[in-house]
Design a protein around this motif. Structure first.
Motif, PDB file in Angstrom:
ATOM      1  N   VAL A 131      19.851  -4.196 -13.622  1.00 21.03           N
ATOM      2  CA  VAL A 131      20.106  -3.298 -14.748  1.00 21.03           C
ATOM      3  C   VAL A 131      18.829  -3.070 -15.555  1.00 21.03           C
ATOM      4  O   VAL A 131      18.536  -1.949 -15.976  1.00 21.03           O
ATOM      5  N   ALA A 132      18.042  -4.121 -15.749  1.00 28.48           N
ATOM      6  CA  ALA A 132      16.800  -3.996 -16.510  1.00 28.48           C
ATOM      7  C   ALA A 132      15.805  -3.078 -15.807  1.00 28.48           C
ATOM      8  O   ALA A 132      15.202  -2.201 -16.445  1.00 28.48           O
ATOM      9  N   SER A 172      17.002   0.524 -15.940  1.00 25.55           N
ATOM     10  CA  SER A 172      16.864   1.052 -17.308  1.00 25.55           C
ATOM     11  C   SER A 172      15.415   1.399 -17.633  1.00 25.55           C
ATOM     12  O   SER A 172      15.132   2.451 -18.219  1.00 25.55           O
ATOM     13  N   ALA A 217      14.524   4.516 -15.775  1.00 30.12           N
ATOM     14  CA  ALA A 217      15.130   5.680 -16.429  1.00 30.12           C
ATOM     15  C   ALA A 217      14.352   6.063 -17.690  1.00 30.12           C
ATOM     16  O   ALA A 217      14.202   7.258 -17.990  1.00 30.12           O
ATOM     17  N   LEU A 218      13.858   5.079 -18.431  1.00 30.67           N
ATOM     18  CA  LEU A 218      13.029   5.377 -19.602  1.00 30.67           C
ATOM     19  C   LEU A 218      11.737   6.080 -19.197  1.00 30.67           C
ATOM     20  O   LEU A 218      11.260   6.983 -19.893  1.00 30.67           O
ATOM     21  N   CYS A 265       6.193   2.054 -17.968  1.00 25.59           N
ATOM     22  CA  CYS A 265       7.524   1.807 -17.403  1.00 25.59           C
ATOM     23  C   CYS A 265       7.465   1.722 -15.880  1.00 25.59           C
ATOM     24  O   CYS A 265       8.057   0.820 -15.275  1.00 25.59           O
ATOM     25  N   CYS A 308       8.212  -1.528 -13.342  1.00 24.41           N
ATOM     26  CA  CYS A 308       9.126  -1.466 -12.195  1.00 24.41           C
ATOM     27  C   CYS A 308       8.418  -1.894 -10.910  1.00 24.41           C
ATOM     28  O   CYS A 308       8.982  -2.656 -10.110  1.00 24.41           O
TER      29      CYS A 308
END
Length: 82
Positions: free
Chosen positions: A20-21, A24, A27-28, A64, A68
């Motif tokens: 989930v992290a 997220s 997505a940011l 970001c 990832c």
């Protein structure tokens, strides 16, 4: 054969949380890139002067995406570790 249910639940919970992290944060990064593109197109339509917000959005998106990529590389290192 004995299954350690507590360890299995901890592994599943941590895996879910990390997934989930990472999603997220990705997505940011996508959101920052799309807002940057919207700001660029609005600037072209208005003929306004350049602002510093667009470069901050681009830097945020790169951060970001780097986070990832680091999470993926760390996972691969854990899998390949002897």
């Amino acid at each position: 054969m004995h299954i350690k249910w507590n360890a299995l639940a901890q592994t599943a919970g941590i895996s879910f949380g990390v997934t989930v992290a990472v999603v997220s944060v990705f997505a940011l990064g996508i959101l920052a890139m799309s807002r940057r593109e919207a700001a660029l197109s609005a600037r072209e339509a208005d003929g306004a002067a350049a602002g510093g917000g667009r470069s901050a959005l681009l830097a945020g998106a790169y951060v970001c995406f780097a986070l990832c990529a680091a999470a993926v590389v760390y996972g691969l290192v854990l899998i390949a570790a002897p």
